[in-house]
Design an enzyme around this catalytic site. Structure first.
Site, PDB file in Angstrom:
ATOM      1  N   HIS A 121      -1.982   3.890   0.008  1.00 63.95           N
ATOM      2  CA  HIS A 121      -2.202   4.306  -1.380  1.00 63.95           C
ATOM      3  C   HIS A 121      -0.840   4.586  -2.024  1.00 63.95           C
ATOM      4  O   HIS A 121       0.114   4.962  -1.332  1.00 63.95           O
ATOM      5  CB  HIS A 121      -3.082   5.563  -1.377  1.00 63.95           C
ATOM      6  CG  HIS A 121      -3.439   6.064  -2.729  1.00 63.95           C
ATOM      7  ND1 HIS A 121      -2.615   6.910  -3.447  1.00 63.95           N
ATOM      8  CD2 HIS A 121      -4.522   5.859  -3.508  1.00 63.95           C
ATOM      9  CE1 HIS A 121      -3.179   7.208  -4.595  1.00 63.95           C
ATOM     10  NE2 HIS A 121      -4.345   6.567  -4.661  1.00 63.95           N
ATOM     11  N   PRO A 122      -0.709   4.433  -3.348  1.00 68.55           N
ATOM     12  CA  PRO A 122       0.592   4.573  -3.993  1.00 68.55           C
ATOM     13  C   PRO A 122       1.359   5.864  -3.710  1.00 68.55           C
ATOM     14  O   PRO A 122       2.597   5.858  -3.726  1.00 68.55           O
ATOM     15  CB  PRO A 122       0.263   4.449  -5.478  1.00 68.55           C
ATOM     16  CG  PRO A 122      -0.906   3.544  -5.503  1.00 68.55           C
ATOM     17  CD  PRO A 122      -1.713   3.903  -4.291  1.00 68.55           C
ATOM     18  N   VAL A 123       0.683   6.987  -3.447  1.00 67.82           N
ATOM     19  CA  VAL A 123       1.435   8.216  -3.196  1.00 67.82           C
ATOM     20  C   VAL A 123       1.879   8.345  -1.739  1.00 67.82           C
ATOM     21  O   VAL A 123       2.551   9.300  -1.377  1.00 67.82           O
ATOM     22  CB  VAL A 123       0.641   9.482  -3.599  1.00 67.82           C
ATOM     23  CG1 VAL A 123       0.349   9.488  -5.084  1.00 67.82           C
ATOM     24  CG2 VAL A 123      -0.645   9.610  -2.789  1.00 67.82           C
ATOM     25  N   LYS A 124       1.500   7.388  -0.891  1.00 65.65           N
ATOM     26  CA  LYS A 124       1.884   7.440   0.515  1.00 65.65           C
ATOM     27  C   LYS A 124       3.299   6.872   0.711  1.00 65.65           C
ATOM     28  O   LYS A 124       3.904   6.315  -0.199  1.00 65.65           O
ATOM     29  CB  LYS A 124       0.881   6.661   1.368  1.00 65.65           C
ATOM     30  CG  LYS A 124      -0.564   7.156   1.277  1.00 65.65           C
ATOM     31  CD  LYS A 124      -0.712   8.572   1.772  1.00 65.65           C
ATOM     32  CE  LYS A 124      -2.150   8.962   2.080  1.00 65.65           C
ATOM     33  NZ  LYS A 124      -3.090   8.830   0.975  1.00 65.65           N
ATOM     34  N   HIS A 125       3.811   6.997   1.935  1.00 65.11           N
ATOM     35  CA  HIS A 125       5.178   6.543   2.245  1.00 65.11           C
ATOM     36  C   HIS A 125       5.366   5.059   1.970  1.00 65.11           C
ATOM     37  O   HIS A 125       6.406   4.634   1.472  1.00 65.11           O
ATOM     38  CB  HIS A 125       5.493   6.792   3.725  1.00 65.11           C
ATOM     39  CG  HIS A 125       5.526   8.220   4.127  1.00 65.11           C
ATOM     40  ND1 HIS A 125       4.452   9.052   4.006  1.00 65.11           N
ATOM     41  CD2 HIS A 125       6.522   8.972   4.661  1.00 65.11           C
ATOM     42  CE1 HIS A 125       4.773  10.250   4.450  1.00 65.11           C
ATOM     43  NE2 HIS A 125       6.022  10.227   4.859  1.00 65.11           N
TER      44      HIS A 125
END
Length: 386
Positions: free
Chosen positions: A190-194
């Site tokens: 997901h976009p907020v992941k590393h």
């Protein structure tokens, strides 16, 4: 100061070019970039096999299916996680049991898990889903020993922890998702992941039988591999079009352009992780000797989140928002969700998780956060506290 979110993706020109090249190629999905991404990710975490899927929730669901979770299955997980860690068991008809957290690490407390297991008849539980919450790695060596004692499997929810690790009893570094202790591990892109691919997920394992089953379940339960055909008619006799649906599977495939983006992002994974750890140390130093309770800073923490605890959480949340800093809360305890309350859970069941929730706040943590932005965040928080 421009708005500062709690998390965000970093997309470079190299990432964009990798996607463009796929868009100009012959394959948009089920092409060569998926296998490349899988191999690179397996190498990154130190696992033998990796299976790329459409998202982290799909990864959890496929793990539950591969481990034969059904209406007779009873599985333990943490109440401090995203709901999918528990929901994947419900998707397959199983029952979810929560155990409280360790108030120092915010992770599933193994002593509480043991007590829960021992409170039921032998063979009652099927498995455990520990969560590497906020990037802090669970001691899976200890959980593996417990699981083996009672004949349980382990799904490691490592969505927050690519690059994270713990140190085992032999002083060896054990990477999240390396398959040495968990039967299956899952990650999210997901976009907020590393590592960001828009949506996407990965399952890692060292078990070849589980790996083959996951490949089948990912694509409708269908195979075109002639060596795996179950009907008497051979692929040669039927022609190149022949395939078999052997299980009730799902369309949980990732696209080739997402896989290309993931491979490109992996090239910077080590540097991005180091940046997160630098930011965490700067937060640690800034909040020393204040009313803020900061997280346990283990060397192997992957810092998907930086979670503080403060008595006036709502006041700080609103104050930060007024100053264009957007914090978040991770998470509302799963057992307090209306769906799980209908299953019989209620407030007071897991007091440590609930106490954590009442004061927790995730402040901005992502690799492209600048020193100036972080200093502004720190100054704003300290101004509120004082």
């Amino acid at each position: 100061m421009k708005a500062i979110p709690y998390g965000r993706q970093t997309i470079t020109d190299e990432d964009i070019q990798a996607v463009v090249e796929v868009l100009k190629s012959d394959f948009l999905t089920q092409g060569p970039h998926i296998a490349t991404f899988e191999q690179k990710f397996a190498d990154y975490v130190g696992a033998k096999y990796a299976v790329a899927v459409s998202n982290g929730t799909a990864a959890l669901h496929l793990c539950a299916l591969a481990l034969n979770v059904n209406e007779k299955s009873n599985v333990i997980t943490s109440p401090i996680t995203f709901a999918a860690s528990a929901n994947c068991i419900k998707y397959c008809g199983g029952e979810v049991f929560f155990a409280d957290i360790d108030p120092k690490t915010f992770l599933l407390d193994i002593t509480k898990v043991r007590a829960l297991i021992e409170s039921k008849p032998k063979g009652f539980f099927s498995g455990i889903v520990p969560v590497d919450f906020a990037g802090n790695a669970v001691d899976l060596e200890a959980f593996r020993k417990l699981a083996d004692e009672f004949g349980l499997w382990i799904i490691e929810d490592a969505c927050h922890a690519p690059g994270g690790y713990f140190i085992d009893s032999h002083k060896q570094q054990q990477n999240c998702g390396n398959g040495n202790f968990a039967d299956l591990s899952i990650f999210s892109f997901h976009p907020v992941k590393h590592i960001a691919t828009g949506e996407g997920g990965m399952i890692t394992t060292n078990n070849p039988a589980l790996y083959e089953n996951l490949l089948l379940l990912r694509t409708h339960g269908i195979t075109k591999n002639a060596t795996q055909f179950q009907n008497e008619a051979s692929e040669v006799a039927q022609g190149g079009w022949y395939y078999e649906m052997q299980e009730l599977g799902y369309n949980y495939r990732i696209t080739d352009f997402q896989a290309a983006l993931g491979s490109s992002q992996l090239e910077r994974a080590a540097a991005n992780l180091e940046r997160r750890r630098v930011l965490a140390k700067q937060y640690d130093a800034a909040f020393e000797n204040t009313a803020i309770i900061k997280p346990i800073n283990h060397p192997g923490n992957a810092y998907h989140l930086y979670v503080i605890q403060i008595k006036d959480r709502l006041g700080l949340y609103n104050y930060l928002k007024e100053n264009h800093i957007y914090a978040q809360v991770h998470y509302v305890p799963v057992h307090l969700m209306p769906y799980y309350q209908k299953q019989g859970y209620k407030k007071g069941d897991f007091p440590l998780a609930e106490k954590y929730y009442e004061a927790c706040l995730s402040i901005p943590m992502y690799q492209s956060l600048t020193d100036d932005e972080q200093q502004y965040i720190i100054e704003t928080i300290l101004k509120f506290v004082k």
